[in-house]
Motif scaffolding. Structure first.
Motif, mmCIF file in Angstrom:
data_model
loop_
_atom_site.group_PDB
_atom_site.id
_atom_site.type_symbol
_atom_site.label_atom_id
_atom_site.label_comp_id
_atom_site.label_asym_id
_atom_site.label_seq_id
_atom_site.Cartn_x
_atom_site.Cartn_y
_atom_site.Cartn_z
ATOM 1 N N SER A 86 0.854 -1.189 0.000
ATOM 2 C CA SER A 86 0.000 0.000 0.000
ATOM 3 C C SER A 86 0.886 1.233 0.000
ATOM 4 O O SER A 86 2.031 1.194 0.474
ATOM 5 N N ALA A 87 0.362 2.334 -0.536
ATOM 6 C CA ALA A 87 1.110 3.593 -0.586
ATOM 7 C C ALA A 87 0.295 4.676 0.109
ATOM 8 O O ALA A 87 -0.786 5.043 -0.354
ATOM 9 N N ARG A 88 0.818 5.164 1.245
ATOM 10 C CA ARG A 88 0.124 6.166 2.057
ATOM 11 C C ARG A 88 0.933 7.457 2.080
ATOM 12 O O ARG A 88 2.158 7.442 2.235
ATOM 13 N N VAL A 89 0.255 8.577 1.916
ATOM 14 C CA VAL A 89 0.908 9.881 1.879
ATOM 15 C C VAL A 89 1.293 10.299 3.300
ATOM 16 O O VAL A 89 0.443 10.374 4.189
ATOM 17 N N LYS A 90 2.574 10.570 3.505
ATOM 18 C CA LYS A 90 3.060 11.051 4.808
ATOM 19 C C LYS A 90 3.037 12.568 4.876
ATOM 20 O O LYS A 90 2.657 13.139 5.902
ATOM 21 N N GLU A 91 3.477 13.218 3.805
ATOM 22 C CA GLU A 91 3.419 14.672 3.695
ATOM 23 C C GLU A 91 2.686 15.015 2.406
ATOM 24 O O GLU A 91 2.959 14.407 1.367
ATOM 25 N N ALA A 92 1.763 15.962 2.476
ATOM 26 C CA ALA A 92 0.941 16.329 1.318
ATOM 27 C C ALA A 92 1.779 16.317 0.044
ATOM 28 O O ALA A 92 2.861 16.904 -0.010
ATOM 29 N N ALA A 93 1.273 15.622 -0.967
ATOM 30 C CA ALA A 93 2.113 15.301 -2.121
ATOM 31 C C ALA A 93 1.483 15.732 -3.441
ATOM 32 O O ALA A 93 0.252 15.719 -3.600
ATOM 33 N N ILE A 94 2.367 16.102 -4.360
ATOM 34 C CA ILE A 94 2.006 16.264 -5.774
ATOM 35 C C ILE A 94 2.668 15.114 -6.519
ATOM 36 O O ILE A 94 3.885 14.938 -6.454
#
Length: 230
Positions: A86-94
């Motif tokens: 799974s891929a979870r965003v740690k810091e708001a990402a573009i």
């Protein structure tokens, strides 16, 4: 200190220039384990953690991805597949996204892209081999020290004679990278702080004695393109 290595520059540029720009908030999932592998991604800004949920329900973090990291459907020409992580965003990402079919076609029709992609895949395979070795052969303490070294190589910033790991990290996240409990990380960090090997302020770790960590695990001074956490 932050290190340099050869990126898959043309592959990254191709996906950014021809892909779709997506914005993700912190803690948002880009995909889950078991979802179909339909897209390949490149991070422009922010950070993403890839992880696997083990049979006992515990998370095992595999990578902390940052700017220009490639992830997603990276196994090409294998037909229908699902994500194992799974891929979870740690810091708001573009993030830039491209369909796997479009990327496969580009790889087939451009020899330079194909060569660069093969080098990237080879480097990723080597990183994965060392990750497995460190987690399962170095013991709890060695695995933790190895993660700190990889974090320093990937996100470290030189501050005088120290290395600041320039990303917020909780003890729970660190534990999930090492496949140990949070309590174990608490004890190991307490020891390192007592010995002035590291210090921690506002969830950011500063390494005062990197050589101590390396000597403790008989570090082989692997190429910096491999000894990374992304």
């Amino acid at each position: 200190m932050q290190t340099t290595y050869t990126e898959a520059t043309l592959v990254i540029e191709y996906i950014i220039n021809n892909g779709q720009q997506l914005h993700f908030d912190t803690q948002h999932y880009i995909y889950h384990s078991g979802d179909l592998c339909n897209h390949i991604y490149v991070i422009s800004e922010g950070k993403v953690i890839t992880h696997r949920v083990m049979e006992d329900g515990k998370e095992f973090n595999t990578k902390l991805l940052g700017r220009h990291s490639i992830f997603g459907s990276t196994t090409l020409f294998c037909g229908r597949k699902t994500h194992s992580l799974s891929a979870r965003v740690k810091e708001a990402a573009i993030v830039y996204s491209m369909s796997k079919n479009q990327f496969e076609e580009a790889i087939l029709n451009d020899e330079v892209l194909k060569y660069e992609w093969l080098l990237w895949v080879q480097n990723e395979n080597e990183k994965n081999e060392y990750l497995i070795r460190d987690v399962y052969t170095l013991g709890k303490t060695g695995a933790f020290y190895s993660i700190l070294i990889k974090l320093a190589n990937t996100y470290g910033v030189q501050v005088d004679d120290r290395i600041l790991i320039n990303v917020d990290l909780t003890n729970h996240e660190l534990a999930n990278f090492c496949n140990v409990t949070r309590e174990s990380v608490n004890r190991m960090l307490s020891y390192l702080k007592k010995e002035n090997i590291v210090s921690v302020q506002h969830k950011r770790i500063t390494i005062h004695d990197l050589d101590y960590l390396k000597k403790s695990i008989n570090c082989e001074n692997c190429p910096l393109s491999i000894c990374r956490i992304e």
